[in-house]
Design an enzyme around this catalytic site. Structure first.
Site, mmCIF file in Angstrom:
data_model
loop_
_atom_site.group_PDB
_atom_site.id
_atom_site.type_symbol
_atom_site.label_atom_id
_atom_site.label_comp_id
_atom_site.label_asym_id
_atom_site.label_seq_id
_atom_site.Cartn_x
_atom_site.Cartn_y
_atom_site.Cartn_z
ATOM 1 N N GLU A 46 -9.385 -17.070 8.546
ATOM 2 C CA GLU A 46 -7.841 -16.572 8.605
ATOM 3 C C GLU A 46 -6.773 -17.618 8.218
ATOM 4 O OE1 GLU A 46 -6.995 -14.674 12.364
ATOM 5 O OE2 GLU A 46 -8.519 -13.505 12.654
ATOM 6 N N GLU A 91 -12.939 -15.743 17.716
ATOM 7 C CA GLU A 91 -11.972 -16.682 18.385
ATOM 8 C C GLU A 91 -12.338 -17.000 19.900
ATOM 9 O OE1 GLU A 91 -8.010 -15.349 17.657
ATOM 10 O OE2 GLU A 91 -7.807 -16.509 15.550
#
Length: 819
Positions: free
Chosen positions: A246, A177
């Site tokens: 995710e 991320e």
């Protein structure tokens, strides 16, 4: 010559078992075949090795193809170049357990994890290296990151666990991320991400590398999406498949917060929508959330429970209907694999957020009918037939004619979990307690620490995160006629301690903790100083270190000041700044150093006059392990804040005294409309976490077990009890022409509490008969079909239950069975 033959033979055998993992713009390919892949996150340190086989088996039975996990750097290298892969940190054992179950693995090495894990997975010694800056072109950081990443890769290679070696791991991840924060690092951030890609590629793992939330991921890295919805995600390269690393099945919980829930219908909608729009890889974060044992919870303020409202609950139970409804979706998606990955795609827009997507091959076609409208159902006319698609749902038709699945129509039971008393105890509610105080004399009266500086330091620098606790101590002297002594005085502390306890001359003058997300606060209490020597002792406590954000390593923790004594006399105010005084520091507490939590601890405990509501107190009790094999929890209602151990195993921080606010919860949750973390909250006005998981492997099945508590704030241990968690009742509310299976998780169904076929109203536990009702006795029919059995399947049909006149409306069966 013999060695050469052996080598050739070994290479031939290895290549025979090797799996070729690659990709094109449609999908991950395995041995040349495009695949629909459904994966679930299970983090090995958040459960125990004894739990892993059951969790992974349930993942497989739930329709998963793969298990995904992070690797947690600070757990494995707590001290530089000293490694720990024992017990629940046995990464290789976990990966082999995945392999034993016949599933693939997705290894997210990072080594930055985030994951609501303490400090995002970075070890504190890394932060304390000279000139260190995380996640940028900092040579010291890159050297350490490369060292750890290479070591993990080499460990995995040594055990032949990459698919290219015949192992289960089909994907590896570098960084995590970073795109969310990269802008803060400027050009150095861009250079860093290129370095990450080159470093990862040089490790030659033989499977693709992924980078999540990294739109500029350099080739050959595959950029992927994280979020509640990823149907609009577009990869940065036409040769990169649409992947979702995710899919957040719920949300994490923080001390002082409420319980978040993401509805089953919405999770299913997000997955079906993703596959409708070309996705072929979906990973649930989390599939099993588990428990933040010991000091692993991040935050600050992440709770010990990491349940995440996942398909498997914190203890490993099936979270129904989420588990079952998604299993049905997985079965449908797998049956469409060839069509989804090879079919020609066409789309029809019906307006008002309704659309059809058709996947067509020579063998046939499959269709998705999507309705993204939050309010209105959609009626779709397609090939001469009419289909009603409920608001905020997706209907899947395997043959483009017959509905096989709709995300809003749940045909799986709902399981209502209950806590049962510990039947191994004759009087389970009364544990016999002994106690002892935390020895703080050196700190409270002498101000004696390990090191002394004329400066206030961040707690991370001094403690090296070896403990939640750090003492800040100083001595101040007043002459008999000091003008300060004649005034009204207070001690003022500018604090970034998550929790602060203040003592003056051995007396506890108060405590304060951060609230409402504000971790910088001012503590001020009136205090009386004496002439001569005075000792100020401040205990700073952390509750998980920051794990997310640009430069999160620099977020302060502890007491960085200023610290002042304020003297007031009428309108006159005098401020005495103590920040540059000589401060003495001590990491940790005496009881932790002497390991009072160990079962074999030789320290003296008293059974006389066990005190209640006393700060800084140790308590100990013995108990029998609950009977059976249901998961065990300890109810810590009545306690304040502290840490708990069972047989020397740290089960995590507890804080039942932290009550969530009264407002913001909803009795009913509307699945329609985009989910966010503040939607569908429960547990208002209750302790954020009352029950704490005690894995069965921590317990002695025979003989005594020991519970030790360290209570910081003061509480009443007499309310503490051990319980088991199990299915108490199961419910269903299903339209006719479906089959519903009721199961009490390997226990017999004992009774039918409610049953109605027609248009019943309400939810599980509150069902009521509607305006139309079958004339047949539905309770009797289900009693005969189900009672006494561990599971029963019911054909919801008019043939079985009769045909009540519901004015043309679809008929439903509502049932609640007691386990």
């Amino acid at each position: 010559m013999v060695s050469l033959r052996f080598l050739l033979c070994f290479l031939l055998v290895s290549s025979a078992y090797a799996t070729i993992v690659s990709h094109d713009g449609r999908a991950i390919t395995i041995d040349g075949h495009r695949r629909v892949l459904l994966s679930g996150s299970i983090h090995y340190p958040r459960s125990t090795p004894e739990m892993w086989p059951d969790l992974i088996r349930k993942g497989k039975e739930g329709g998963l193809d793969a298990i995904e996990t992070y690797v947690f750097w600070n757990a494995h290298e707590p001290t530089r170049r000293q490694y720990d892969f024992s017990g629940k940190l046995d990464l290789i054992r976990f990966l082999k357990t995945i392999q034993d179950e016949g599933l693939y693995g997705v290894l997210r090495i990072g080594p930055y994890a985030c994951a609501e894990w303490n400090y995002g997975g970075f070890p504190m010694w890394l932060h304390n290296m000279p000139g260190m800056v995380f996640r940028t072109t900092n040579k010291a950081f890159m050297d350490e990151m490369q060292n750890f990443t290479t070591m993990i890769v080499d460990m995995v290679k040594k055990e032949n666990l990459f698919a290219s070696q015949g192992g289960p791991i089909i994907l590896a991840q570098i960084e995590n991320e970073y795109g969310n924060v990269m802008g803060s690092y400027g050009e150095s951030g861009k250079a860093y991400i290129k370095w990450c890609a080159n470093m990862a590629q040089s490790l030659d793992v033989g499977v693709p590398w992924i980078m999540c939330q990294q739109n500029d991921a350099p080739q050959p890295m595959l950029n992927t999406c994280n979020g509640f919805y990823c149907d609009n995600f577009v990869p940065n390269n036409p040769n990169t498949p649409k992947m979702w690393t995710e899919n957040w099945t719920g949300w994490f919980k923080q001390w002082g917060g409420k319980n978040p829930h993401r509805t089953t219908e919405d999770v299913a909608f997000s997955v079906a929508r993703f596959f409708q729009r070309g996705g072929t890889f979906n990973n649930y974060y989390m599939y099993h959330g588990g428990t933040n044992f010991d000091r692993t919870a991040g935050g600050p303020y992440i709770t010990t429970s990491y349940d995440y409202d996942a398909p498997l609950d914190e203890y490993g139970n099936l979270n129904q209907p989420k588990y079952g409804h998604l299993k049905q979706l997985h079965d449908v998606l797998h049956s469409m694999e060839k069509t989804l990955t090879y079919g020609n795609i066409s789309t029809i827009d019906f307006g008002n957020s309704a659309s059809a997507t058709i996947y067509k091959t020579e063998e046939g076609s499959s269709c998705f009918f999507g309705n993204g409208n939050e309010i209105s159902d959609a009626t779709i006319s397609f090939q001469g037939e009419s289909y009603v698609v409920p608001a905020w749902s997706v209907t899947i038709l395997l043959d483009c004619k017959n509905e096989a699945y709709n995300t809003a129509k749940i045909t799986t039971q709902t399981s209502m979990m209950v806590k049962k008393p510990n039947e191994a105890e004759d009087i389970p509610s009364t544990l016999k307690w002994s106690w002892r105080p935390e020895n703080m004399e050196n700190f409270l009266l002498k101000g004696k620490g390990e090191s002394t500086y004329r400066q206030l330091f961040d707690q991370k620098v001094v403690s090296n995160d070896q403990s939640d606790y750090l003492w800040y101590m100083t001595t101040i002297k007043f002459k008999k006629r000091d003008p300060f002594l004649g005034k009204s005085m207070s001690l003022l502390v500018n604090s970034t301690a998550h929790v602060l306890h203040a003592f003056v001359n051995g007396q506890h003058i108060g405590n304060q903790h951060a609230e409402n997300g504000n971790f910088h606060y001012v503590f001020e209490k009136d205090v009386k100083f004496k002439s001569g020597r005075n000792v100020i002792s401040l205990l700073s406590i952390t509750v998980g270190l920051a794990n997310y954000g640009a430069f999160f390593e620099s977020k302060p923790a502890g007491i960085t000041g200023p610290i002042s004594i304020i003297g007031r006399n009428g309108d006159e105010t005098i401020v005495k700044d103590l920040s540059a005084h000589k401060w003495s520091y001590k990491t940790g507490l005496n009881g932790f150093e002497h390991q009072l939590f160990r079962t074999e601890s030789m320290s003296k405990w008293s059974v006389e006059g066990v005190p209640f509501n006393r700060t800084m107190t140790w308590y100990k009790a013995t108990f029998k392990a609950p009977l059976g094999n249901n998961p065990v929890v300890v109810d810590l209602l009545g306690l304040g804040k502290g840490t708990a151990w069972v047989n020397g195993n740290n089960i995590g921080r507890y804080w039942p005294a932290f009550i969530s606010s009264e407002n913001g919860c909803s009795a009913k949750c509307n699945y329609r409309g985009a989910y966010h973390a503040e939607k569908c909250l429960t547990n208002c006005g209750e302790p954020t976490q009352r029950w704490y998981h005690v894995p069965r492997s921590f317990l002695n099945a025979e003989g005594d077990n020991t519970l030790v508590l360290f209570e910081e704030m003061g509480g009443n241990p007499t309310l503490v009890s051990f319980q088991t968690t199990r299915v108490g009742s199961v419910c269903a509310n299903v339209y006719e022409k479906n089959i519903i299976e009721l199961s009490c998780d390997r226990k017999p169904i004992s009774a039918i509490k409610f049953a109605s076929f027609g248009n019943p109203d309400g939810n599980c536990g509150t069902f009521e008969r509607g305006t139309c009702e079958s004339s047949n006795n539905t309770v009797d029919i289900l009693t005969q079909e189900c009672v006494g059995k561990e599971k029963c399947s019911i054909d919801v049909s008019t043939e079985k239950f009769g045909a009540p006149d519901c004015n043309g409306a679809a008929r439903r069966l509502a049932v609640e069975a007691i386990c």
